[in-house]
Scaffold this active site. Structure first.
Site, PDB file in Angstrom:
ATOM      1  N   GLY A  80      -1.472 -10.007  12.200  1.00 20.98           N
ATOM      2  CA  GLY A  80      -1.728  -8.686  12.592  1.00 20.98           C
ATOM      3  C   GLY A  80      -2.679  -8.086  11.587  1.00 20.98           C
ATOM      4  O   GLY A  80      -2.605  -7.065  11.190  1.00 20.98           O
ATOM      5  N   HIS A 128       0.861  -1.151   0.032  1.00 23.70           N
ATOM      6  CA  HIS A 128      -0.121  -0.010   0.012  1.00 23.70           C
ATOM      7  C   HIS A 128       0.974   1.352   0.005  1.00 23.70           C
ATOM      8  O   HIS A 128       0.310   2.243   0.277  1.00 23.70           O
ATOM      9  CB  HIS A 128      -0.864   0.127   1.267  1.00 23.70           C
TER      10      HIS A 128
HETATM   11  C1  BJW Z   1      -3.011  -7.591  16.804  1.00 21.80           C
HETATM   12  C2  BJW Z   1      -2.592  -6.728  17.387  1.00 21.80           C
HETATM   13  C3  BJW Z   1      -1.546  -7.252  17.996  1.00 21.80           C
HETATM   14  C4  BJW Z   1      -4.119  -5.591  16.660  1.00 21.80           C
HETATM   15  N1  BJW Z   1      -0.845  -8.479  17.795  1.00 21.80           N
HETATM   16  N2  BJW Z   1      -2.767  -8.743  16.173  1.00 21.80           N
HETATM   17  C5  BJW Z   1     -13.058  -7.726  -4.122  1.00 21.80           C
HETATM   18  C6  BJW Z   1     -14.164  -7.697  -3.495  1.00 21.80           C
HETATM   19  C7  BJW Z   1     -14.590  -6.579  -2.797  1.00 21.80           C
HETATM   20  C8  BJW Z   1     -14.005  -5.433  -2.760  1.00 21.80           C
HETATM   21  C9  BJW Z   1     -12.823  -5.270  -3.617  1.00 21.80           C
HETATM   22  C10 BJW Z   1     -12.335  -6.244  -4.281  1.00 21.80           C
HETATM   23  N3  BJW Z   1     -11.434  -6.030  -4.782  1.00 21.80           N
HETATM   24  C11 BJW Z   1     -10.967  -4.828  -4.526  1.00 21.80           C
HETATM   25  C12 BJW Z   1     -11.876  -4.240  -3.574  1.00 21.80           C
HETATM   26  C13 BJW Z   1     -12.164  -2.896  -3.264  1.00 21.80           C
HETATM   27  C14 BJW Z   1     -11.121  -2.786  -1.893  1.00 21.80           C
HETATM   28  C15 BJW Z   1     -11.484  -3.444  -0.784  1.00 21.80           C
HETATM   29  O1  BJW Z   1     -10.814  -4.465  -0.572  1.00 21.80           O
HETATM   30  N4  BJW Z   1     -12.571  -3.473  -0.287  1.00 21.80           N
HETATM   31  C16 BJW Z   1     -13.073  -4.241   1.193  1.00 21.80           C
HETATM   32  C17 BJW Z   1     -12.709  -3.520   2.368  1.00 21.80           C
HETATM   33  C18 BJW Z   1     -14.682  -4.634   0.761  1.00 21.80           C
HETATM   34  N5  BJW Z   1      -9.808  -2.746  -2.279  1.00 21.80           N
HETATM   35  C19 BJW Z   1      -9.150  -1.779  -2.894  1.00 21.80           C
HETATM   36  O2  BJW Z   1      -9.788  -0.601  -3.433  1.00 21.80           O
HETATM   37  C20 BJW Z   1      -7.661  -2.155  -3.575  1.00 21.80           C
HETATM   38  N6  BJW Z   1      -7.603  -1.713  -4.846  1.00 21.80           N
HETATM   39  C21 BJW Z   1      -7.610  -2.544  -5.831  1.00 21.80           C
HETATM   40  O3  BJW Z   1      -7.923  -3.613  -5.357  1.00 21.80           O
HETATM   41  O4  BJW Z   1      -7.669  -2.269  -7.004  1.00 21.80           O
HETATM   42  C22 BJW Z   1      -8.430  -3.137  -7.949  1.00 21.80           C
HETATM   43  C23 BJW Z   1     -10.014  -2.734  -7.625  1.00 21.80           C
HETATM   44  C24 BJW Z   1     -10.279  -1.269  -7.251  1.00 21.80           C
HETATM   45  C25 BJW Z   1     -11.714  -1.355  -7.114  1.00 21.80           C
HETATM   46  C26 BJW Z   1     -12.844  -2.121  -7.208  1.00 21.80           C
HETATM   47  C27 BJW Z   1     -12.338  -3.592  -7.833  1.00 21.80           C
HETATM   48  C28 BJW Z   1     -10.752  -3.829  -7.907  1.00 21.80           C
HETATM   49  C29 BJW Z   1      -7.060  -0.821  -2.621  1.00 21.80           C
HETATM   50  C30 BJW Z   1      -7.117  -1.142  -1.214  1.00 21.80           C
HETATM   51  C31 BJW Z   1      -6.200   0.084  -0.376  1.00 21.80           C
HETATM   52  C32 BJW Z   1      -6.231  -0.068   1.185  1.00 21.80           C
HETATM   53  N7  BJW Z   1      -5.886   1.397   1.745  1.00 21.80           N
HETATM   54  C33 BJW Z   1      -5.749   1.379   3.148  1.00 21.80           C
HETATM   55  C34 BJW Z   1      -5.110   2.765   3.327  1.00 21.80           C
HETATM   56  C35 BJW Z   1      -3.800   3.193   2.664  1.00 21.80           C
HETATM   57  C36 BJW Z   1      -2.695   3.181   3.189  1.00 21.80           C
HETATM   58  C37 BJW Z   1      -2.531   3.892   4.673  1.00 21.80           C
HETATM   59  O5  BJW Z   1      -3.050   4.862   4.857  1.00 21.80           O
HETATM   60  O6  BJW Z   1      -2.344   3.239   5.839  1.00 21.80           O
HETATM   61  O7  BJW Z   1      -4.857   0.304   3.679  1.00 21.80           O
HETATM   62  S1  BJW Z   1      -7.184   1.033   3.999  1.00 21.80           S
HETATM   63  C38 BJW Z   1      -6.301   0.230   5.413  1.00 21.80           C
HETATM   64  O8  BJW Z   1      -6.646  -1.056   5.415  1.00 21.80           O
HETATM   65  C39 BJW Z   1      -4.894   0.293   5.058  1.00 21.80           C
HETATM   66  C40 BJW Z   1      -4.445  -1.217   5.835  1.00 21.80           C
HETATM   67  O9  BJW Z   1      -3.144  -1.382   4.993  1.00 21.80           O
HETATM   68  C41 BJW Z   1      -5.522  -2.084   5.162  1.00 21.80           C
HETATM   69  C42 BJW Z   1      -5.704  -3.374   5.992  1.00 21.80           C
HETATM   70  O10 BJW Z   1      -5.706  -3.199   7.224  1.00 21.80           O
HETATM   71  P1  BJW Z   1      -5.065  -4.049   8.447  1.00 21.80           P
HETATM   72  O11 BJW Z   1      -3.602  -3.908   8.154  1.00 21.80           O
HETATM   73  O12 BJW Z   1      -5.798  -5.517   8.039  1.00 21.80           O
HETATM   74  O13 BJW Z   1      -5.590  -3.313   9.630  1.00 21.80           O
HETATM   75  P2  BJW Z   1      -6.930  -3.631  10.628  1.00 21.80           P
HETATM   76  O14 BJW Z   1      -7.073  -2.379  11.414  1.00 21.80           O
HETATM   77  O15 BJW Z   1      -8.034  -3.848   9.763  1.00 21.80           O
HETATM   78  O16 BJW Z   1      -6.829  -5.077  11.320  1.00 21.80           O
HETATM   79  C43 BJW Z   1      -5.448  -5.120  12.332  1.00 21.80           C
HETATM   80  C44 BJW Z   1      -5.683  -6.681  12.913  1.00 21.80           C
HETATM   81  O17 BJW Z   1      -4.777  -6.692  13.915  1.00 21.80           O
HETATM   82  C45 BJW Z   1      -7.033  -6.978  13.370  1.00 21.80           C
HETATM   83  O18 BJW Z   1      -7.184  -8.372  13.110  1.00 21.80           O
HETATM   84  C46 BJW Z   1      -6.562  -6.972  14.945  1.00 21.80           C
HETATM   85  O19 BJW Z   1      -7.341  -8.113  15.695  1.00 21.80           O
HETATM   86  C47 BJW Z   1      -5.162  -7.379  15.034  1.00 21.80           C
HETATM   87  N8  BJW Z   1      -4.256  -6.885  15.865  1.00 21.80           N
HETATM   88  N9  BJW Z   1      -3.145  -5.597  17.618  1.00 21.80           N
HETATM   89  C48 BJW Z   1      -1.658  -9.230  16.922  1.00 21.80           C
HETATM   90  N10 BJW Z   1      -0.994  -6.480  18.913  1.00 21.80           N
END
Ligand code: BJW
Ligand code: ZN
Length: 240
Positions: free
Chosen positions: A186, A118
């Site tokens: 995570g 990302h």
């Molecule tokens: C611990 C802990 C500890 C806590 N020890 N564990 C197919 C189907 C449906 C939708 C889509 C699809 N394909 C694409 C999409 C659209 C979209 C998408 O996925 N939407 C879904 C949410 C429905 N995806 C996109 O748009 C992506 N682009 C793409 O696929 O292009 C082609 C396309 C576009 C449009 C349509 C179709 C195709 C791009 C995604 C970009 C995500 N951007 C972000 C922000 C930017 C970066 C930033 O500012 O930081 O990225 S959003 C945010 O979520 C960030 C993160 O990297 C990302 C993931 O989050 P993460 O890391 O999993 O964090 P959390 O908070 O969710 O989870 C934390 C976890 O840790 C939890 O489980 C806790 O339990 C755990 N935890 N403390 C161990 N100490």
């Protein structure tokens, strides 16, 4: 739990190429907020406003204040025991870390082979000419502009609805297709395409080890699920 730790150790010991997917949870113990946990970033900020290209076009000032605050938090953070354990894993076997995080903490912990899915909070690019710059200075003007063409600079990160860099996607798929063990740490595993990688690796026959404080969609296919804090569990399965 002890049984599961042993299982994970055995899988890691015999693996030749370990693919790793990390999310915000691995940096939580470094003091960096996650997105979807209680108290996470999406509680106080609207995804539409701060994490989409449309939001940036509407109100770049708001988006920059969100990212500048996160740059400060990342600058003040230090890699934790989980980042360090992963860096040690590179000694003696092939490892590739696919991280959704933009904070650079894996690299600061010493990991060499990191794919930033990302983007990076330390880079900016111009919305006009596309020029890419590394800006390590923490204080950016509220609305930074390009030195080449004068248009707005934006964080070099991937927002919702934007494509990941094709080179990055190729590198990630290469890891998913070649690794013989896949570690997921995570991440809530809901954001595509990263969320599909554990499933693709598992379908190819690579066992999946998951480390998370909660169950996720990946838990159902994990060969080993270790429920707990990454900073406590990783040093146990990857001792010094
Ligand atoms: C611990 C802990 C500890 C806590 N020890 N564990 C197919 C189907 C449906 C939708 C889509 C699809 N394909 C694409 C999409 C659209 C979209 C998408 O996925 N939407 C879904 C949410 C429905 N995806 C996109 O748009 C992506 N682009 C793409 O696929 O292009 C082609 C396309 C576009 C449009 C349509 C179709 C195709 C791009 C995604 C970009 C995500 N951007 C972000 C922000 C930017 C970066 C930033 O500012 O930081 O990225 S959003 C945010 O979520 C960030 C993160 O990297 C990302 C993931 O989050 P993460 O890391 O999993 O964090 P959390 O908070 O969710 O989870 C934390 C976890 O840790 C939890 O489980 C806790 O339990 C755990 N935890 N403390 C161990 N100490
Ligand atoms: Zn420019």
């Amino acid at each position: 739990m002890k049984e599961n730790i042993k299982k994970a150790q055995a899988l890691l010991e015999s693996a030749r190429f370990v693919g790793v997917l990390t999310g915000a949870g691995i940096s939580a113990e470094s003091g960096i907020k996650t997105f979807r946990d209680a108290g996470g970033l999406w509680e106080d900020h609207s995804i539409d406003q701060v994490a989409t290209p449309e939001g940036f076009a509407r109100d770049p000032r708001l988006v920059w204040s969100f990212y500048n605050a996160r740059r400060k938090a990342a600058q003040n953070a230090r890699p934790n025991a989980a980042h360090s354990a992963l860096a040690r894993l590179e000694e003696g076997r092939r490892v590739a870390i696919l991280t959704q995080n933009i904070d650079g903490l894996h690299q600061r912990a010493g990991s060499k082979n990191v794919v930033e899915l990302h983007g990076s909070i330390w880079e900016v690019r111009c919305v006009g000419c596309g020029a890419l710059t590394c800006r390590f200075a923490i204080e950016l003007p509220i609305l930074p502009h390009c030195e080449n063409c004068g248009k707005l600079l934006r964080p070099h990160v991937v927002w919702f609805g934007e494509q990941l860099d094709p080179k990055v996607l190729d590198a990630a798929i290469g890891v998913v297709e070649e690794c013989d063990l896949f570690l997921v740490i995570g991440t809530s595993a809901v954001v595509q395409p990263a969320a599909s990688y554990p499933f693709l690796a598992s379908r190819r026959g690579a066992p999946v080890i998951e480390v998370n404080k909660e169950k996720t969609p990946v838990t159902a296919i994990a060969a080993v699920s270790l429920l707990g804090l990454a900073g406590e569990i990783l040093p146990q399965i990857l001792p010094d």
